[in-house]
Design a protein around this motif. Structure first.
Motif, short mmCIF file in Angstrom:
data_model
loop_
_atom_site.label_atom_id
_atom_site.label_comp_id
_atom_site.label_asym_id
_atom_site.label_seq_id
_atom_site.Cartn_x
_atom_site.Cartn_y
_atom_site.Cartn_z
N LEU A 47 45.99 45.81 39.97
CA LEU A 47 44.64 45.86 39.41
C LEU A 47 44.58 45.17 38.05
N THR A 48 45.57 45.40 37.23
CA THR A 48 45.59 44.76 35.91
C THR A 48 45.74 43.25 36.03
N SER A 49 46.59 42.80 36.93
CA SER A 49 46.75 41.36 37.09
C SER A 49 45.53 40.71 37.73
N CYS A 50 44.82 41.43 38.58
CA CYS A 50 43.60 40.86 39.18
C CYS A 50 42.53 40.60 38.13
N PHE A 51 42.40 41.50 37.17
CA PHE A 51 41.36 41.32 36.16
C PHE A 51 41.78 40.41 35.02
#
Length: 146
Positions: A47-51
């Motif tokens: 999730l952190t890398s997606c954003f």
């Protein structure tokens, strides 16, 4: 030193920390610890890398994903499954929505203040994992001593 402290979005980082403390507490209440914790940490990384990915990469991936009719059909089925998930597990959906909203808020604050993508990723990941561990420790202390 004071200039660096002023350039940190404290309010949105505090909201992110509280959100992940809640997730750490809820994960600690589940039965099988190791698998749940591993899945939560992997979900935080994804999730952190997606954003923090540039929008050009995301639009390129979506263009690749929707290029053929079979892929488009698969995305449609995935969307229908996600709609069913929202209706069936509304409480879990709201928890995920709060997590996504706080990550977006922190990311926008960091981007407004001029942080680079790698530094913003590290910052969000550190605060998320710190909140997760804090939630675990708080649950452990409250259950053991109260």
């Amino acid at each position: 030193m004071i200039n660096i402290i002023r350039k940190i979005p404290w309010d949105s980082l505090f909201l992110l920390l509280l959100t992940y403390i809640n997730i750490g507490w809820a994960t600690c209440q589940l039965r099988s610890y190791s698998l749940n914790w591993l899945l939560v940490v992997i979900a935080i990384l994804i999730l952190t890398s997606c954003f923090n990915a540039p929008w050009r990469r995301i639009s390129g991936f979506l263009h690749f994903l929707l290029r053929s009719n079979l892929r488009y059909f698969g995305v449609t089925l995935l969307g229908a499954f996600l709609l069913f998930f929202v209706l069936a597990r509304f409480r879990m959906f709201l928890d995920i929505l709060v997590i996504v909203a706080t990550i977006i808020l922190v990311r926008l604050d960091l981007q407004t203040l001029g942080y680079r993508e790698k530094l913003a990723f590290r910052f969000i990941l550190f605060i998320s994992l710190l909140g997760l561990v804090s939630g675990f420790m708080l649950h452990f202390l409250f259950v053991k001593y109260w």
